[in-house]
Enzyme design. Structure first.
Site, PDB file in Angstrom:
ATOM      1  N   THR A 252       0.823  -1.208   0.000  1.00  0.00           N
ATOM      2  CA  THR A 252       0.000   0.000   0.000  1.00  0.00           C
ATOM      3  C   THR A 252       0.861   1.263   0.000  1.00  0.00           C
ATOM      4  O   THR A 252       0.735   2.131  -0.871  1.00  0.00           O
ATOM      5  CB  THR A 252      -0.928  -0.010   1.239  1.00  0.00           C
ATOM      6  OG1 THR A 252      -1.654  -1.241   1.249  1.00  0.00           O
ATOM      7  CG2 THR A 252      -1.893   1.150   1.216  1.00  0.00           C
TER       8      THR A 252
ATOM      9  N   ARG B 265       8.857  -8.743  -1.905  1.00  0.00           N
ATOM     10  CA  ARG B 265       9.062 -10.199  -1.806  1.00  0.00           C
ATOM     11  C   ARG B 265       8.937 -10.863  -3.170  1.00  0.00           C
ATOM     12  O   ARG B 265       9.756 -11.677  -3.561  1.00  0.00           O
ATOM     13  CB  ARG B 265       7.992 -10.775  -0.859  1.00  0.00           C
ATOM     14  CG  ARG B 265       8.554 -11.359   0.387  1.00  0.00           C
ATOM     15  CD  ARG B 265       7.460 -11.908   1.257  1.00  0.00           C
ATOM     16  NE  ARG B 265       6.216 -11.153   1.179  1.00  0.00           N
ATOM     17  CZ  ARG B 265       5.440 -10.870   2.217  1.00  0.00           C
ATOM     18  NH1 ARG B 265       5.787 -11.276   3.410  1.00  0.00           N
ATOM     19  NH2 ARG B 265       4.324 -10.207   2.084  1.00  0.00           N
TER      20      ARG B 265
ATOM     21  N   LYS C 256       5.515   2.560  12.437  1.00  0.00           N
ATOM     22  CA  LYS C 256       5.423   2.979  13.844  1.00  0.00           C
ATOM     23  C   LYS C 256       5.909   1.914  14.806  1.00  0.00           C
ATOM     24  O   LYS C 256       6.484   2.226  15.853  1.00  0.00           O
ATOM     25  CB  LYS C 256       4.001   3.389  14.218  1.00  0.00           C
ATOM     26  CG  LYS C 256       2.938   2.343  13.919  1.00  0.00           C
ATOM     27  CD  LYS C 256       2.325   2.581  12.591  1.00  0.00           C
ATOM     28  CE  LYS C 256       1.298   1.561  12.198  1.00  0.00           C
ATOM     29  NZ  LYS C 256       0.667   1.891  10.922  1.00  0.00           N
TER      30      LYS C 256
ATOM     31  N   GLU D 213       7.247  10.663   9.319  1.00  0.00           N
ATOM     32  CA  GLU D 213       5.989  11.410   9.420  1.00  0.00           C
ATOM     33  C   GLU D 213       4.776  10.510   9.200  1.00  0.00           C
ATOM     34  O   GLU D 213       3.743  10.651   9.858  1.00  0.00           O
ATOM     35  CB  GLU D 213       5.985  12.545   8.389  1.00  0.00           C
ATOM     36  CG  GLU D 213       4.739  13.389   8.403  1.00  0.00           C
ATOM     37  CD  GLU D 213       4.551  14.133   9.712  1.00  0.00           C
ATOM     38  OE1 GLU D 213       5.415  14.933  10.076  1.00  0.00           O
ATOM     39  OE2 GLU D 213       3.526  13.908  10.390  1.00  0.00           O
TER      40      GLU D 213
ATOM     41  N   ILE E 179      -1.869  13.088   8.005  1.00  0.00           N
ATOM     42  CA  ILE E 179      -1.892  14.350   8.774  1.00  0.00           C
ATOM     43  C   ILE E 179      -0.445  14.745   9.099  1.00  0.00           C
ATOM     44  O   ILE E 179       0.284  13.938   9.666  1.00  0.00           O
ATOM     45  CB  ILE E 179      -2.666  14.180  10.112  1.00  0.00           C
ATOM     46  CG1 ILE E 179      -4.051  13.590   9.872  1.00  0.00           C
ATOM     47  CG2 ILE E 179      -2.752  15.503  10.849  1.00  0.00           C
ATOM     48  CD1 ILE E 179      -4.789  13.212  11.165  1.00  0.00           C
TER      49      ILE E 179
ATOM     50  N   GLY F 186     -11.392  -3.081   3.651  1.00  0.00           N
ATOM     51  CA  GLY F 186      -9.933  -2.928   3.595  1.00  0.00           C
ATOM     52  C   GLY F 186      -9.382  -2.062   4.717  1.00  0.00           C
ATOM     53  O   GLY F 186      -8.212  -1.683   4.702  1.00  0.00           O
TER      54      GLY F 186
ATOM     55  N   GLU G 232      -6.927  -5.545   8.930  1.00  0.00           N
ATOM     56  CA  GLU G 232      -6.137  -6.690   8.445  1.00  0.00           C
ATOM     57  C   GLU G 232      -6.922  -7.976   8.702  1.00  0.00           C
ATOM     58  O   GLU G 232      -7.820  -8.011   9.549  1.00  0.00           O
ATOM     59  CB  GLU G 232      -4.836  -6.790   9.246  1.00  0.00           C
ATOM     60  CG  GLU G 232      -4.028  -5.526   9.306  1.00  0.00           C
ATOM     61  CD  GLU G 232      -3.092  -5.389   8.121  1.00  0.00           C
ATOM     62  OE1 GLU G 232      -2.737  -6.427   7.536  1.00  0.00           O
ATOM     63  OE2 GLU G 232      -2.762  -4.249   7.779  1.00  0.00           O
TER      64      GLU G 232
ATOM     65  N   LYS H 131       1.896   4.343  18.135  1.00  0.00           N
ATOM     66  CA  LYS H 131       1.866   5.726  17.648  1.00  0.00           C
ATOM     67  C   LYS H 131       2.002   6.710  18.809  1.00  0.00           C
ATOM     68  O   LYS H 131       2.666   7.737  18.696  1.00  0.00           O
ATOM     69  CB  LYS H 131       0.561   5.970  16.874  1.00  0.00           C
ATOM     70  CG  LYS H 131       0.534   5.179  15.568  1.00  0.00           C
ATOM     71  CD  LYS H 131      -0.863   5.100  14.996  1.00  0.00           C
ATOM     72  CE  LYS H 131      -0.890   4.380  13.663  1.00  0.00           C
ATOM     73  NZ  LYS H 131      -2.243   4.054  13.225  1.00  0.00           N
TER      74      LYS H 131
HETATM   75  N1  LIG Z   1      -1.257   0.858   4.876  1.00  0.00           N
HETATM   76  C1  LIG Z   1      -1.325   2.069   5.420  1.00  0.00           C
HETATM   77  O1  LIG Z   1      -2.257   2.823   5.137  1.00  0.00           O
HETATM   78  C2  LIG Z   1      -0.246   2.533   6.351  1.00  0.00           C
HETATM   79  C3  LIG Z   1      -0.397   3.780   6.979  1.00  0.00           C
HETATM   80  C4  LIG Z   1       0.612   4.252   7.807  1.00  0.00           C
HETATM   81  C5  LIG Z   1       1.720   3.461   8.028  1.00  0.00           C
HETATM   82  N2  LIG Z   1       1.833   2.233   7.437  1.00  0.00           N
HETATM   83  C6  LIG Z   1       3.050   1.445   7.694  1.00  0.00           C
HETATM   84  O2  LIG Z   1       3.774   1.323   6.474  1.00  0.00           O
HETATM   85  C7  LIG Z   1       4.433   0.058   6.442  1.00  0.00           C
HETATM   86  C8  LIG Z   1       4.009  -0.703   5.201  1.00  0.00           C
HETATM   87  O3  LIG Z   1       2.615  -0.936   5.265  1.00  0.00           O
HETATM   88  P1  LIG Z   1       1.774  -1.420   3.992  1.00  0.00           P
HETATM   89  O4  LIG Z   1       0.350  -1.289   4.364  1.00  0.00           O
HETATM   90  O5  LIG Z   1       2.258  -0.760   2.770  1.00  0.00           O
HETATM   91  O6  LIG Z   1       2.150  -2.979   3.967  1.00  0.00           O
HETATM   92  P2  LIG Z   1       1.833  -4.035   2.825  1.00  0.00           P
HETATM   93  O7  LIG Z   1       0.801  -3.522   1.896  1.00  0.00           O
HETATM   94  O8  LIG Z   1       1.649  -5.330   3.486  1.00  0.00           O
HETATM   95  O9  LIG Z   1       3.213  -4.074   1.984  1.00  0.00           O
HETATM   96  C9  LIG Z   1       4.393  -4.625   2.492  1.00  0.00           C
HETATM   97  C10 LIG Z   1       5.387  -4.733   1.357  1.00  0.00           C
HETATM   98  O10 LIG Z   1       6.614  -5.234   1.891  1.00  0.00           O
HETATM   99  C11 LIG Z   1       7.048  -6.331   1.109  1.00  0.00           C
HETATM  100  N3  LIG Z   1       7.738  -7.264   1.989  1.00  0.00           N
HETATM  101  C12 LIG Z   1       7.261  -7.843   3.115  1.00  0.00           C
HETATM  102  N4  LIG Z   1       8.205  -8.622   3.664  1.00  0.00           N
HETATM  103  C13 LIG Z   1       9.296  -8.516   2.870  1.00  0.00           C
HETATM  104  C14 LIG Z   1      10.585  -9.099   2.897  1.00  0.00           C
HETATM  105  N5  LIG Z   1      10.959  -9.922   3.864  1.00  0.00           N
HETATM  106  N6  LIG Z   1      11.432  -8.780   1.904  1.00  0.00           N
HETATM  107  C15 LIG Z   1      11.058  -7.957   0.896  1.00  0.00           C
HETATM  108  N7  LIG Z   1       9.857  -7.362   0.832  1.00  0.00           N
HETATM  109  C16 LIG Z   1       8.993  -7.653   1.804  1.00  0.00           C
HETATM  110  C17 LIG Z   1       5.810  -6.947   0.481  1.00  0.00           C
HETATM  111  O11 LIG Z   1       6.186  -7.612  -0.690  1.00  0.00           O
HETATM  112  P3  LIG Z   1       5.106  -8.339  -1.685  1.00  0.00           P
HETATM  113  O12 LIG Z   1       4.224  -7.217  -2.178  1.00  0.00           O
HETATM  114  O13 LIG Z   1       5.919  -8.913  -2.761  1.00  0.00           O
HETATM  115  O14 LIG Z   1       4.391  -9.320  -0.818  1.00  0.00           O
HETATM  116  C18 LIG Z   1       4.960  -5.686   0.235  1.00  0.00           C
HETATM  117  O15 LIG Z   1       5.278  -5.127  -1.004  1.00  0.00           O
HETATM  118  C19 LIG Z   1       4.076  -0.627   7.760  1.00  0.00           C
HETATM  119  O16 LIG Z   1       5.088  -0.371   8.684  1.00  0.00           O
HETATM  120  C20 LIG Z   1       2.793   0.048   8.177  1.00  0.00           C
HETATM  121  O17 LIG Z   1       2.601   0.021   9.567  1.00  0.00           O
HETATM  122  C21 LIG Z   1       0.861   1.762   6.616  1.00  0.00           C
END
Ligand SMILES: NC(=O)c1ccc[n+]([C@@H]2O[C@H](COP(=O)([O-])OP(=O)(O)OC[C@H]3O[C@@H](n4cnc5c(N)ncnc54)[C@H](OP(=O)(O)O)[C@@H]3O)[C@@H](O)[C@H]2O)c1
Length: 427
Positions: free
Chosen positions: A15, A47, A108, A132, A139, A190, A193, A208
């Protein structure tokens, strides 16, 4: 032609990572204008190389192991969008900083657990560690605290910091059924999780709060001493009862400086007046109220998560690096941050008791039992849901912890007979 260039390596293309790729692709010229630097993507990693993604990464060099970006001579700044408080995310961020690369992340859990250690390496090496997007999603909250409110001593910060819980609570408030039904709806949209544990138990909000309270109060980022509880115990009838008091229920993360200078930090479901800004935050929204001694009270509201919403914050951090704007990750040098400790004297708060009574139990007896333990009720209202008698009580202000302990003593043993209860603090 811009004289300077900044090469970005993006680890994680889910995401957040996909949103960052899209913005950097689309707005390259604008960002160059704004920073005087050509910010471009040098390499990406995830991955599964063959996965379909919402962004086009076919023109970028692929790195199989994201940790290898840390020693990639062509990369200036690493964007960690993998997630998790250790493993790949930690290994990548630490190695990148040790190898002279700036790090930007929205993680976080990582910053709450390892932020101090990472900030030390960043500061020693004159590098940016920016996060941030980790608190409040889109925000610009940390920037507001660190820069916009730099003239203030903060006295209190309270916020809705978990969009999943807020979605569940506002669904229950608006006739969306019980906790399980509201959680399922959040998952379908969505907002939650498949494994919602971290969100619904208050852990994500606590991460946070660990980060936000560090910036506000000069504390080391740490989960140590943060009390957290989630939203599983709440029932639709609790919202009906709250409404009788002109209120609703929100999960709040609160950090408050006590008279002795120590900071109380907790995450809990709270009774919130319908006229309060928090009551108007619905679905997956986030909001924070910050109190500073010079500015007074400030209310920030916006999207707490989402692809472009979070990428907005992450890219802003990258652009700070590009423009050469640098600040201490936790407002002051991390070696000057102090370990959090709870206030010596407990703070006082009013509590809201929501009790579904087992058959044969009387509201008056329950209220009398609380009075016997020194808990005074300010207002008591009774109602009945599907034949189950229910009592809602707003207590007078009492020492932190006193009312939950009394509730356990008065009602805990009745659990087997069918009595259920939740204890909320009043905001
Ligand atoms: N989602 C939100 O709205 C949001 C908001 C604020 C903060 N965050 C933070 O941002 C971070 C990412 O969140 P996300 O929602 O983007 O997660 P996500 O959609 O699950 O994406 C995680 C990504 O990391 C890759 N990945 C996971 N394990 C890996 C490994 N061992 N080696 C290489 N790549 C790996 C995955 O690869 P594949 O795609 O190939 O599986 C995927 O592309 C987290 O720390 C989350 O807390 C998220």
């Amino acid at each position: 032609m811009h004289k300077k260039a900044l090469a970005v390596g993006i680890a994680g293309l889910g995401t957040v990572g996909s949103g960052v790729v899209s913005l950097l692709q689309r707005r390259r010229a604008l960002y160059a204008e704004r920073t005087g630097t050509d910010v471009f993507i040098e390499t990406v990693s995830a991955r599964d190389r063959d996965r379909d993604r919402p962004c086009d990464v076919s023109s970028y060099r692929w790195t199989d192991d994201p940790v290898a970006m840390a020693s990639d001579g062509a990369v200036d700044v690493v964007v960690e969008a993998v997630g998790g408080e250790d493993g790949t995310a930690y290994a990548l961020c630490r190695a990148a900083l040790e190898n002279g690369k700036h790090v930007v992340t929205a993680n976080k859990a990582l910053i709450a657990a390892r932020g101090a250690e990472l900030a030390r390496i960043a500061e020693d090496n004159g590098l940016a560690l920016a996060f941030e997007g980790a608190v409040g999603g889109g925000i610009p909250l940390l920037k507001t605290v660190r820069e916009g409110l730099a003239a203030n001593e903060m006295t209190r910060v309270a916020g809705i910091l978990n969009g999943t819980c807020n979605y569940i609570l506002s669904a229950m408030e608006n006739g969306g059924g019980n906790f399980d039904a509201a959680l399922r709806a959040a998952q379908e949209k969505g907002y939650a999780e498949a494994d919602p544990h971290t969100d619904v138990e208050g852990i994500d909000a606590a991460h946070k709060l660990a980060v936000l309270s560090a910036l506000c109060f000069g504390l080391l980022p740490s989960m140590e001493g943060i009390r957290y509880e989630g939203v599983r115990r709440l029932k639709p009838v609790d919202f009906a009862a709250a409404r009788l008091f002109g209120c609703t229920i929100r999960l709040l993360a609160v950090a408050e400086r006590g008279a002795d200078g120590a900071v109380f930090r907790a995450v809990y479901p709270a009774l919130v007046n319908l006229s309060h800004g928090f009551a108007c935050v619905t679905e997956a929204g986030n909001a924070v109220r910050i109190e500073g001694d010079a500015v007074g009270s400030l209310f920030l509201q916006g999207p707490g998560a989402g692809m472009f919403e979070t990428a907005s914050a992450v890219v802003a951090d990258i652009l700070d690096v590009a423009a050469g704007r640098r600040s201490y990750p936790f407002s002051v040098p991390v070696r000057r941050c102090i370990a959090p400790s709870p206030p010596a004297s407990p703070r006082e708060t009013a509590y809201f008791l929501c009790i579904s009574l087992a058959a044969g139990h009387q509201a008056e007896d329950v209220v009398a039992a609380f009075a016997g333990l020194g808990v005074q009720m300010g207002a008591v209202k009774t109602l009945s849901r599907e034949g189950v008698p229910y009592v809602a009580c707003l207590t007078e202000r009492a020492e932190e912890g006193k009312v939950p302990a009394a509730a356990e003593s008065v009602l805990g043993e009745d659990a087997e007979s069918g009595t259920e209860y939740a204890v909320l603090r009043a905001e």
